[in-house]
Design a protein around this motif. Structure first.
Motif, mmCIF file in Angstrom:
data_model
loop_
_atom_site.group_PDB
_atom_site.id
_atom_site.type_symbol
_atom_site.label_atom_id
_atom_site.label_comp_id
_atom_site.label_asym_id
_atom_site.label_seq_id
_atom_site.Cartn_x
_atom_site.Cartn_y
_atom_site.Cartn_z
ATOM 1 N N SER A 207 0.820 -1.219 0.000
ATOM 2 C CA SER A 207 0.000 0.000 0.000
ATOM 3 C C SER A 207 0.852 1.266 0.000
ATOM 4 O O SER A 207 0.421 2.303 -0.508
ATOM 5 N N ALA A 208 2.049 1.194 0.552
ATOM 6 C CA ALA A 208 2.914 2.370 0.631
ATOM 7 C C ALA A 208 3.662 2.644 -0.672
ATOM 8 O O ALA A 208 4.096 3.779 -0.898
ATOM 9 N N TYR A 209 3.816 1.620 -1.512
ATOM 10 C CA TYR A 209 4.671 1.781 -2.688
ATOM 11 C C TYR A 209 4.025 1.494 -4.031
ATOM 12 O O TYR A 209 4.475 2.008 -5.056
ATOM 13 N N ARG A 210 3.012 0.641 -4.075
ATOM 14 C CA ARG A 210 2.498 0.202 -5.365
ATOM 15 C C ARG A 210 0.994 0.411 -5.482
ATOM 16 O O ARG A 210 0.265 0.384 -4.488
ATOM 17 N N GLY A 211 0.555 0.573 -6.706
ATOM 18 C CA GLY A 211 -0.869 0.674 -6.982
ATOM 19 C C GLY A 211 -1.466 2.010 -6.589
ATOM 20 O O GLY A 211 -0.791 2.907 -6.083
ATOM 21 N N ASP A 212 -2.763 2.131 -6.847
ATOM 22 C CA ASP A 212 -3.461 3.393 -6.592
ATOM 23 C C ASP A 212 -3.458 3.790 -5.124
ATOM 24 O O ASP A 212 -3.384 4.978 -4.805
ATOM 25 N N SER A 213 -3.517 2.809 -4.213
ATOM 26 C CA SER A 213 -3.536 3.157 -2.781
ATOM 27 C C SER A 213 -2.271 3.897 -2.369
ATOM 28 O O SER A 213 -2.303 4.740 -1.484
ATOM 29 N N SER A 214 -1.151 3.597 -3.033
ATOM 30 C CA SER A 214 0.116 4.246 -2.668
ATOM 31 C C SER A 214 0.125 5.726 -3.024
ATOM 32 O O SER A 214 0.894 6.501 -2.464
ATOM 33 N N ARG A 215 -0.736 6.123 -3.935
ATOM 34 C CA ARG A 215 -0.769 7.536 -4.359
ATOM 35 C C ARG A 215 -1.337 8.453 -3.273
ATOM 36 O O ARG A 215 -1.186 9.666 -3.357
ATOM 37 N N THR A 216 -1.939 7.867 -2.242
ATOM 38 C CA THR A 216 -2.430 8.655 -1.107
ATOM 39 C C THR A 216 -1.261 9.284 -0.365
ATOM 40 O O THR A 216 -1.358 10.393 0.147
ATOM 41 N N GLY A 217 -0.147 8.568 -0.293
ATOM 42 C CA GLY A 217 1.061 9.057 0.372
ATOM 43 C C GLY A 217 2.053 9.582 -0.653
ATOM 44 O O GLY A 217 1.773 9.632 -1.848
ATOM 45 N N TRP A 218 3.231 9.948 -0.190
ATOM 46 C CA TRP A 218 4.237 10.521 -1.088
ATOM 47 C C TRP A 218 5.349 9.536 -1.442
ATOM 48 O O TRP A 218 6.220 9.846 -2.238
ATOM 49 N N THR A 219 5.326 8.325 -0.856
ATOM 50 C CA THR A 219 6.408 7.368 -1.110
ATOM 51 C C THR A 219 6.129 6.444 -2.285
ATOM 52 O O THR A 219 6.893 5.522 -2.539
ATOM 53 N N THR A 220 5.059 6.676 -3.009
ATOM 54 C CA THR A 220 4.674 5.786 -4.099
ATOM 55 C C THR A 220 5.781 5.581 -5.134
ATOM 56 O O THR A 220 6.540 6.496 -5.446
ATOM 57 N N GLU A 221 5.858 4.350 -5.621
ATOM 58 C CA GLU A 221 6.727 4.019 -6.754
ATOM 59 C C GLU A 221 5.868 3.636 -7.961
ATOM 60 O O GLU A 221 6.370 3.105 -8.942
ATOM 61 N N ALA A 222 4.563 3.890 -7.872
ATOM 62 C CA ALA A 222 3.609 3.428 -8.879
ATOM 63 C C ALA A 222 3.927 3.924 -10.285
ATOM 64 O O ALA A 222 3.574 3.260 -11.259
ATOM 65 N N ASP A 223 4.597 5.061 -10.414
ATOM 66 C CA ASP A 223 4.918 5.577 -11.745
ATOM 67 C C ASP A 223 6.175 4.961 -12.338
ATOM 68 O O ASP A 223 6.413 5.092 -13.540
ATOM 69 N N ILE A 224 6.983 4.314 -11.514
ATOM 70 C CA ILE A 224 8.220 3.718 -12.035
ATOM 71 C C ILE A 224 8.230 2.192 -11.980
ATOM 72 O O ILE A 224 9.001 1.558 -12.684
ATOM 73 N N LEU A 225 7.360 1.608 -11.132
ATOM 74 C CA LEU A 225 7.317 0.153 -10.989
ATOM 75 C C LEU A 225 5.879 -0.315 -10.820
ATOM 76 O O LEU A 225 5.127 0.265 -10.034
ATOM 77 N N GLU A 226 5.530 -1.351 -11.519
ATOM 78 C CA GLU A 226 4.245 -2.015 -11.316
ATOM 79 C C GLU A 226 4.535 -3.375 -10.691
ATOM 80 O O GLU A 226 5.685 -3.729 -10.478
ATOM 81 N N GLY A 227 3.473 -4.111 -10.403
ATOM 82 C CA GLY A 227 3.665 -5.432 -9.804
ATOM 83 C C GLY A 227 3.914 -5.313 -8.322
ATOM 84 O O GLY A 227 3.640 -4.294 -7.696
ATOM 85 N N GLN A 228 4.469 -6.358 -7.754
ATOM 86 C CA GLN A 228 4.646 -6.403 -6.303
ATOM 87 C C GLN A 228 5.909 -5.708 -5.839
ATOM 88 O O GLN A 228 6.866 -5.562 -6.585
ATOM 89 N N ARG A 229 5.911 -5.295 -4.584
ATOM 90 C CA ARG A 229 7.104 -4.742 -3.914
ATOM 91 C C ARG A 229 7.731 -5.818 -3.046
ATOM 92 O O ARG A 229 8.925 -5.878 -2.860
ATOM 93 N N THR A 230 6.875 -6.678 -2.468
ATOM 94 C CA THR A 230 7.345 -7.796 -1.659
ATOM 95 C C THR A 230 6.283 -8.874 -1.703
ATOM 96 O O THR A 230 5.247 -8.710 -2.329
ATOM 97 N N ASP A 231 6.552 -9.979 -1.033
ATOM 98 C CA ASP A 231 5.588 -11.073 -0.980
ATOM 99 C C ASP A 231 5.718 -11.772 0.366
ATOM 100 O O ASP A 231 6.669 -11.513 1.122
#
Length: 180
Positions: free
Chosen positions: A28-52
């Motif tokens: 939620s902090a880095y990927r997908g639309d939910s991450s855009r709520t905060g400022w740490t999003t990587e959604a514009d440079i990476l898709e898919g998972q951040r961890t598992d």
């Protein structure tokens, strides 16, 4: 379990039962639309998972490692991974709930991580790697006393466990902070 009473935060080591909540937090902090709520999003440079779940469980089980879980009112709101590496500690998997970003929690959590590394392991420095195109994030760490080293390591292109890059110039830069 440590409590920072002034912030209402509780710091503790992650347990196996925390894996799903921690994966959800990091995603939620880095990927997908939910991450855009905060400022740490990587959604514009990476898709898919951040961890598992397997990756988070491996960190929990790793010797000389601590996955610090941060709770407020019984809910997991942040986490970070600390690993003892001789004279220094490595800091990673840092995530704050997007709804709580910008309120100063990150500063409190990183200070607690640095205190733990210094007092528990005698670490003289904290090391971390940050995607080099994340200028806003690097600037935030610089304001916390980290310095850019210029030492780069390649992004693991082709390994979807780390995401699906949306650009071809990704690499990690080593940041370092003295803890003495």
């Amino acid at each position: 379990m440590d409590t920072a009473s002034s912030t209402g935060l509780t710091f503790r080591d992650a347990a196996d039962s925390d894996v799903d909540a921690l994966v959800a937090l990091v995603e939620s902090a880095y990927r997908g639309d939910s991450s855009r709520t905060g400022w740490t999003t990587e959604a514009d440079i990476l898709e898919g998972q951040r961890t598992d779940p397997e990756g988070v469980l491996a960190v929990i089980k790793s010797p000389d490692s601590r996955l610090m879980t941060v709770e407020r009112d019984g809910a997991v709101v942040a986490c970070c991974h600390l690993e003892h590496r001789g004279d220094h500690a490595y800091f990673g998997m840092f995530a704050v709930s997007p709804a709580l970003q910008g309120a100063g929690l990150g500063k409190v959590i990183i200070a607690e991580a640095e205190r733990h590394a210094r007092e528990t392991w005698g670490a003289e420095e904290m090391h971390m790697t940050v995607i080099s195109v994340r200028e806003d994030l690097i600037a935030w760490y610089e304001r916390r006393g980290y310095r850019r080293t210029g030492k780069m390591t390649p992004f693991p292109y082709g390994d979807e466990r780390f995401g699906i890059p949306q650009r071809d110039d990704l690499q990690f830069e080593l940041l370092v902070k003295p803890l003495a």
